[in-house]
Motif scaffolding. Structure first.
Motif, PDB file in Angstrom:
ATOM      1  N   HIS A 186      73.588  21.340  21.833  1.00  0.00           N
ATOM      2  CA  HIS A 186      72.866  20.073  21.762  1.00  0.00           C
ATOM      3  C   HIS A 186      72.996  19.276  23.057  1.00  0.00           C
ATOM      4  CE1 HIS A 186      72.944  19.985  17.039  1.00  0.00           C
ATOM      5  NE2 HIS A 186      72.317  21.031  17.545  1.00  0.00           N
ATOM      6  N   LEU A 190      69.630  18.191  25.277  1.00  0.00           N
ATOM      7  CA  LEU A 190      69.269  16.779  25.284  1.00  0.00           C
ATOM      8  C   LEU A 190      69.596  16.085  26.590  1.00  0.00           C
ATOM      9  CD1 LEU A 190      70.373  15.708  21.687  1.00  0.00           C
ATOM     10  CD2 LEU A 190      68.067  16.231  22.489  1.00  0.00           C
ATOM     11  N   GLN A 195      65.310  17.523  29.899  1.00  0.00           N
ATOM     12  CA  GLN A 195      64.131  16.903  29.303  1.00  0.00           C
ATOM     13  C   GLN A 195      63.064  16.572  30.362  1.00  0.00           C
ATOM     14  OE1 GLN A 195      63.373  16.501  26.083  1.00  0.00           O
ATOM     15  NE2 GLN A 195      65.286  17.566  25.549  1.00  0.00           N
ATOM     16  N   PRO A 214      62.123  15.558  21.153  1.00  0.00           N
ATOM     17  CA  PRO A 214      63.323  16.275  21.614  1.00  0.00           C
ATOM     18  C   PRO A 214      64.203  16.779  20.477  1.00  0.00           C
ATOM     19  CG  PRO A 214      62.999  14.251  22.863  1.00  0.00           C
ATOM     20  CD  PRO A 214      62.029  14.216  21.715  1.00  0.00           C
ATOM     21  N   LYS A 215      64.262  16.034  19.370  1.00  0.00           N
ATOM     22  CA  LYS A 215      65.117  16.440  18.267  1.00  0.00           C
ATOM     23  C   LYS A 215      64.339  17.090  17.130  1.00  0.00           C
ATOM     24  CE  LYS A 215      68.780  13.068  19.101  1.00  0.00           C
ATOM     25  NZ  LYS A 215      69.646  12.012  18.499  1.00  0.00           N
ATOM     26  N   SER A 219      64.293  22.878  22.754  1.00  0.00           N
ATOM     27  CA  SER A 219      63.559  22.688  24.006  1.00  0.00           C
ATOM     28  C   SER A 219      63.859  23.769  25.032  1.00  0.00           C
ATOM     29  CB  SER A 219      63.881  21.312  24.594  1.00  0.00           C
ATOM     30  OG  SER A 219      65.277  21.167  24.775  1.00  0.00           O
TER      31      SER A 219
END
Length: 447
Positions: A186, A190, A195, A214-215, A219
């Protein structure tokens, strides 16, 4: 003292002793008077000691003139009906008697009185031979069917996809949802650097591909391109009516965001987010893309001016009888490596089937989308998990020298034989996932 009443026979009656005779002197019994006048003739008196006797005449069964004299005592006697019931005999009575004697049929209740009482395995087998649109129509017939379909949505969709869309399911994989990822990944996914890199890879598709949350999904590179491919075929299916009728697709000028496109992107995003949790929605996207592919191939064969295109000259040798499944996609065809960057490219697409390559030696398609997710996760973790730690800025600056083509010394711990292009492919290229990223990161970080 009352005067005694004397009853005499009518004058017209013949004498008792007289024997009436017929026309030829034969006695006529019908004209005789049946009477008992003994001790009751005019000599009889009623002195009060016994009741007076009253006589009357009744028919005796003969002629109308025949009468029978009965006393009042005889009239008070109770009549007993001794008439026997008549025996009824007709066709109707025979049928009724036969119906009563006929044994009744034993009507046993069947073991399955309703379609939903069948075993769930049989119901899933029945549903697996239906199209997705037929399953949706069936779910609207009753609440019981709708509850059963929603309860067994996963197995039903899996069976339908395995029978009708097995090739499309290999080419258009669903991205992995973010809650299913291991917690150790994670932080890297993130991170702001990752990103920002993700938004950079989505920028060419900004007009027809909505960016994911994003969640919501993973990604990594493979999941990002899975999202892009699903969004493209959803948007392509939306414009099929314009392509079939040869109406131009509205183009958007650079820098403009019309309201209709914002609403269309929001609709596509909702469709994809539903597909992440609903297997039937995912199967619906595959069914619509199969219809898009077959209609595009057949439409081009109809718009020819010289002569119609025969199946052996069409892509994948498609015929009209093969539009229900994607089995024709297993034949030799054109490779699709790059997704369309603009809606203007929709006019040139015949069959958009990415994530595979035709092998000339093996004479079959090779699918390379499976297994990329795990490798991309390891690459993203090795690349971005140490962001913000001690020495992060120095490492980024040293890697930037190679990206600018300056080079570095061997004392810096980097192999001088690696070019700037190799580092670009291994660290910053979003499309290059076939290389062993973990090996490259170990060699880089070990120094």
């Amino acid at each position: 003292m009352p005067t005694p009443t004397t009853i005499q026979a009518p004058m017209e009656f013949p004498s008792i002793d007289a024997e009436p005779s017929g026309p030829a002197g034969v006695p006529n019994p019908d004209s005789t008077l049946v009477a008992n006048l003994a001790n009751k003739l005019p000599n009889t008196r009623n002195d009060g000691e016994e009741p007076a006797t009253v006589y009357s005449t009744v028919p005796s069964g003969g002629s109308r003139r025949s009468r029978k004299i009965l006393s009042s005592d005889e009239k008070d006697d109770e009549l007993v009906d001794t008439t026997a019931a008549l025996t009824l005999r007709s066709k109707k009575t025979l049928r009724m008697a036969k119906r009563k004697t006929k044994p009744k049929k034993v009507t046993c209740r069947p073991a399955v009185a309703c379609f939903l009482e069948l075993p769930s395995e049989l119901l899933q087998e029945v549903f697996s031979h239906l199209a997705i649109t037929d399953v949706y129509r069936l779910s609207r017939t009753s609440k019981d069917l709708r509850d059963f379909i929603l309860a067994h949505e996963g197995p039903i969709a899996r069976d339908i996809i395995s029978l009708r869309y097995p090739i499309l399911a290999k080419c258009f994989l669903l991205p992995v949802t973010f809650p299913r990822l291991p917690p150790e990944h994670h932080e890297a996914l993130l991170s702001p650097a990752h990103q920002s890199r993700l938004l950079l890879s989505l920028k060419p598709y900004a007009q027809h591909v909505p960016p994911p949350s994003p969640k919501t999904i993973c990604s990594c590179v493979s999941c990002t391109f899975s999202w892009i491919n699903l969004a493209i075929i959803t948007d392509l299916a939306h414009w099929q009516r314009s392509l079939n009728t040869r109406e131009p697709i509205p183009m958007i000028k650079r820098g403009e965001t019309p309201q209709w496109n914002i609403e269309l992107l929001a609709q596509t995003k909702r469709m994809l987010e539903r597909a992440l949790s609903s297997p039937l929605v995912y199967a619906t996207i595959l069914e619509r893309h199969l219809h898009t592919t077959t209609s595009t191939i057949l439409r081009r064969s109809l718009f020819t001016k010289v002569r119609p295109v025969l199946p052996e000259h069409r892509p994948y040798f498609l015929s009209h009888s093969e539009v229900e499944t994607d089995a024709f996609l297993s034949r030799k065809g054109r490779d699709n490596f790059e997704p369309p960057f603009h809606r203007d490219n929709y006019y040139n697409i015949e069959a958009y089937v990415p994530n595979r390559k035709w092998s000339k030696t093996e004479e079959q398609w090779i699918y390379f989308a499976q297994g990329q997710h795990e490798r991309d996760l390891e690459w993203a973790r090795a690349r971005f998990e140490w962001e913000g730690r001690d020495g992060y800025e120095e490492e980024m600056e040293r890697m930037g020298k190679y990206l600018r083509g300056i080079g570095a010394d061997v004392e810096d711990g980097v192999d001088a034989g690696w070019s700037a292009g190799a580092y670009l492919n291994r660290f910053l290229c979003a499309a290059c996932t076939a290389c062993d990223a973990r090996l490259s990161m170990r060699r880089y970080t070990a120094a």
